[in-house]
Design a protein around this motif. Structure first.
Motif, PDB file in Angstrom:
ATOM      1  N   VAL A  50       9.944  -3.521   9.734  1.00 22.02           N
ATOM      2  CA  VAL A  50       9.602  -4.753   9.623  1.00 22.02           C
ATOM      3  C   VAL A  50       8.840  -5.372  10.957  1.00 22.02           C
ATOM      4  CG1 VAL A  50      10.399  -7.196   9.466  1.00 22.02           C
ATOM      5  CG2 VAL A  50      11.327  -5.116   7.974  1.00 22.02           C
ATOM      6  N   THR A  51       9.524  -4.878  12.182  1.00 28.83           N
ATOM      7  CA  THR A  51       8.585  -5.448  13.163  1.00 28.83           C
ATOM      8  C   THR A  51       7.301  -4.875  13.395  1.00 28.83           C
ATOM      9  OG1 THR A  51       9.556  -3.807  14.690  1.00 28.83           O
ATOM     10  CG2 THR A  51      10.850  -5.866  14.673  1.00 28.83           C
ATOM     11  N   LEU A  52       7.106  -3.622  13.148  1.00 29.50           N
ATOM     12  CA  LEU A  52       5.873  -3.059  13.131  1.00 29.50           C
ATOM     13  C   LEU A  52       4.842  -3.546  12.198  1.00 29.50           C
ATOM     14  CD1 LEU A  52       6.850   1.059  13.667  1.00 29.50           C
ATOM     15  CD2 LEU A  52       5.824  -0.608  15.238  1.00 29.50           C
ATOM     16  N   VAL A  53       5.444  -3.772  11.080  1.00 27.83           N
ATOM     17  CA  VAL A  53       4.590  -4.414   9.938  1.00 27.83           C
ATOM     18  C   VAL A  53       4.070  -5.918  10.612  1.00 27.83           C
ATOM     19  CG1 VAL A  53       4.425  -5.675   7.586  1.00 27.83           C
ATOM     20  CG2 VAL A  53       5.618  -3.334   7.989  1.00 27.83           C
ATOM     21  N   GLY A  54       4.989  -6.686  11.074  1.00 24.24           N
ATOM     22  CA  GLY A  54       4.603  -8.045  11.686  1.00 24.24           C
ATOM     23  C   GLY A  54       3.593  -7.789  12.788  1.00 24.24           C
ATOM     24  N   VAL A  60      -4.221  -6.887  12.889  1.00 24.17           N
ATOM     25  CA  VAL A  60      -5.558  -6.802  11.985  1.00 24.17           C
ATOM     26  C   VAL A  60      -6.159  -8.347  11.845  1.00 24.17           C
ATOM     27  CG1 VAL A  60      -5.884  -6.981   9.674  1.00 24.17           C
ATOM     28  CG2 VAL A  60      -4.439  -5.110  10.417  1.00 24.17           C
ATOM     29  N   THR A  61      -5.398  -9.170  12.373  1.00 20.87           N
ATOM     30  CA  THR A  61      -6.012 -10.507  12.220  1.00 20.87           C
ATOM     31  C   THR A  61      -6.864 -10.632  13.557  1.00 20.87           C
ATOM     32  OG1 THR A  61      -3.849 -11.621  11.328  1.00 20.87           O
ATOM     33  CG2 THR A  61      -5.682 -12.979  12.685  1.00 20.87           C
ATOM     34  N   LEU A  62      -6.612 -10.222  14.609  1.00 20.80           N
ATOM     35  CA  LEU A  62      -7.210 -10.278  16.006  1.00 20.80           C
ATOM     36  C   LEU A  62      -8.369  -9.178  15.840  1.00 20.80           C
ATOM     37  CD1 LEU A  62      -4.578 -10.591  18.422  1.00 20.80           C
ATOM     38  CD2 LEU A  62      -5.820 -12.213  17.397  1.00 20.80           C
ATOM     39  N   GLY A 188       2.327 -12.410  10.503  1.00 20.91           N
ATOM     40  CA  GLY A 188       2.652 -11.589  11.307  1.00 20.91           C
ATOM     41  C   GLY A 188       3.677 -11.869  12.538  1.00 20.91           C
ATOM     42  N   ILE A 189       3.749 -12.866  13.130  1.00 20.77           N
ATOM     43  CA  ILE A 189       4.610 -13.392  14.113  1.00 20.77           C
ATOM     44  C   ILE A 189       6.020 -13.593  13.405  1.00 20.77           C
ATOM     45  CG2 ILE A 189       5.319 -15.141  15.855  1.00 20.77           C
ATOM     46  CD1 ILE A 189       2.395 -15.355  16.537  1.00 20.77           C
ATOM     47  N   LEU A 190       6.073 -14.357  12.218  1.00 18.42           N
ATOM     48  CA  LEU A 190       7.226 -14.521  11.552  1.00 18.42           C
ATOM     49  C   LEU A 190       7.924 -13.061  11.296  1.00 18.42           C
ATOM     50  CD1 LEU A 190       9.420 -16.572  10.559  1.00 18.42           C
ATOM     51  CD2 LEU A 190       7.665 -16.520   8.169  1.00 18.42           C
ATOM     52  N   VAL A 191       7.125 -12.128  10.737  1.00 16.84           N
ATOM     53  CA  VAL A 191       7.527 -10.801  10.186  1.00 16.84           C
ATOM     54  C   VAL A 191       8.372 -10.251  11.581  1.00 16.84           C
ATOM     55  CG1 VAL A 191       7.087  -8.775   9.246  1.00 16.84           C
ATOM     56  CG2 VAL A 191       6.373 -10.894   8.062  1.00 16.84           C
ATOM     57  N   PHE A 192       7.502 -10.202  12.463  1.00 14.04           N
ATOM     58  CA  PHE A 192       7.847  -9.497  13.472  1.00 14.04           C
ATOM     59  C   PHE A 192       9.628 -10.199  14.188  1.00 14.04           C
ATOM     60  CE2 PHE A 192       8.189  -9.286  18.510  1.00 14.04           C
ATOM     61  CZ  PHE A 192       8.199  -7.916  18.674  1.00 14.04           C
ATOM     62  N   MET A 339      -0.869  -8.746   1.363  1.00 17.94           N
ATOM     63  CA  MET A 339       0.213  -8.433   0.076  1.00 17.94           C
ATOM     64  C   MET A 339       1.071  -6.962   0.436  1.00 17.94           C
ATOM     65  SD  MET A 339      -2.130  -9.883  -2.840  1.00 17.94           S
ATOM     66  CE  MET A 339      -0.946  -9.396  -4.146  1.00 17.94           C
ATOM     67  N   GLY A 340       0.204  -5.878   0.846  1.00 18.88           N
ATOM     68  CA  GLY A 340       0.826  -4.672   0.979  1.00 18.88           C
ATOM     69  C   GLY A 340       1.932  -4.845   1.982  1.00 18.88           C
ATOM     70  N   ALA A 341       1.768  -5.400   3.066  1.00 22.39           N
ATOM     71  CA  ALA A 341       2.638  -5.740   4.180  1.00 22.39           C
ATOM     72  C   ALA A 341       3.955  -6.524   3.814  1.00 22.39           C
ATOM     73  CB  ALA A 341       2.036  -6.697   5.258  1.00 22.39           C
TER      74      ALA A 341
END
Length: 359
Positions: A50-54, A60-62, A188-192, A339-341
């Motif tokens: 989950v941290t890797l997904v975040g 990807v955003t950057l 991303g930050i929240l998922v991390f 969505m996949g994340a």
């Protein structure tokens, strides 16, 4: 006797040894014949996943330059919005039709009539115009190329209107596109952080991961983001052949030539011809209106038409940089990545909750 007691002691030794030993099942509390459950490593892997997904969403955003793409998209859409209304398209078609009518009427009717009145051959009249009114000659020479070019451009814009309307609603009609990079970065930050929480509290963290993951899947679907992003990408692809610096330069030059033609025709050529034909300006206007209505009308409407065309070309020119920023970015791909994340986060969170309950 002695030998009897010795044999009795020897027979008692195995029993005493058995009483002093404890089976592995008794020590661990695991029933005999079953292997001990080891959920902790699996939960740790899920949390790290989950941290890797975040982290991936942040990267990807950057790497997609979304904090430049968002403002560029919003500025381009905002500038083109007035030009892509049905009213603006219809007005542009009317302006183009007026220019085409002027060129046709001048070549086939007005020039022959004036050359006859001035007792000149058609070639002599053309030479007379080129020498004394070069802007008029240049403008009439440019119209056969400029009119189809502008007509093709307006047709292209008209066909893009449904795609433009869909892209204009990213993410919603009330939220600007500049919110998209912040939303993706925040997700991303929240998922991390959720992944870190799952390491400390697997059951609670896993439950939150399920909720957030499902939101990342369902919210884009509820907002129709995959379809809107696909329309934006198709709009981008359709504009690539025409939205170039060459188009802007050619259109700017053509408009300057045509505008100079209109000015010279109205302020210099027609008054000079009126003098040669011994007509007052009012008589000349009446003569043109009765015999050459397209030319007479264009003399009145051309300034406003040129202003509108110049405004459209200015919009293209001002947004060349914005379009250059947008051109390499696939918005639909980014939506599906998010969505996949989200789906992966929900699965990992569910796995963590299940293993925690088993323990």
């Amino acid at each position: 006797g002695f030998h009897g007691r010795w044999r009795t002691a020897l027979h008692a030794l195995p029993a005493r040894r058995a009483q002093g030993q404890t089976s592995p099942s008794a020590r661990t509390g695991t029933p005999a014949g079953s292997s001990p459950a080891k959920p902790a490593p699996l939960r740790k892997v899920a949390a790290l996943g989950v941290t890797l997904v975040g982290s991936g969403l942040v990267v990807v955003t950057l790497m997609s330059n979304l904090f430049a793409v968002g403002p560029a998209f919003e500025n381009l859409i905002g500038d083109f919005r007035p030009a892509l209304t049905q009213s603006s398209i219809n007005t542009a078609r009317t302006d183009i039709a007026g220019l085409s009518a002027v060129q046709q009427e001048f070549t086939t009717k007005l020039a022959p009539a004036l050359s006859q009145q001035l007792k000149m051959t058609p070639d002599q009249f053309n030479g007379f115009v080129s020498k004394n009114f070069p802007a008029v000659a240049a403008g009439m020479g440019a119209l056969p190329t400029a009119v189809p070019t502008f007509n093709g451009l307006i047709n292209t814009l008209d066909k893009q209107r449904p795609l433009f309307a869909s892209a204009d609603a990213i993410p919603t009609t009330s939220l600007p596109a500049t919110t998209v990079p912040w939303g993706m970065l925040g997700a991303g930050i929240l998922v991390f952080l959720i992944g870190l929480a799952m390491l400390r509290s697997p059951k609670a963290g896993g439950a939150v991961a399920i909720v957030v993951g499902l939101l990342l899947v369902l919210l884009p679907l509820a907002l129709s983001l995959p379809g809107k992003a696909a329309d934006a990408d198709q709009l981008n692809a359709n504009l690539k052949p025409v939205y170039t610096q060459a188009l802007v330069d050619n259109a700017t030059g053509a408009l300057a030539t045509i505008g100079a033609m209109g000015t010279e025709m109205k302020t210099t050529m027609l008054p000079a011809l009126a003098t040669q034909l011994k007509m007052s300006p009012e008589q000349l206007q009446t003569f043109l209106g009765a015999n050459f209505p397209a030319t007479a009308q264009a003399l009145q409407t051309m300034p406003a038409s040129m202003e509108r065309f110049n405004g459209l070309v200015k919009v293209f020119n001002n947004n060349l940089g914005n379009y250059g920023t947008l051109k390499p970015v696939g918005l639909e791909r980014l939506i599906w990545i998010m969505m996949g994340a989200g789906g992966l986060v929900a699965v990992l969170g569910g796995l963590t909750v299940v293993t925690a309950r088993k323990k």
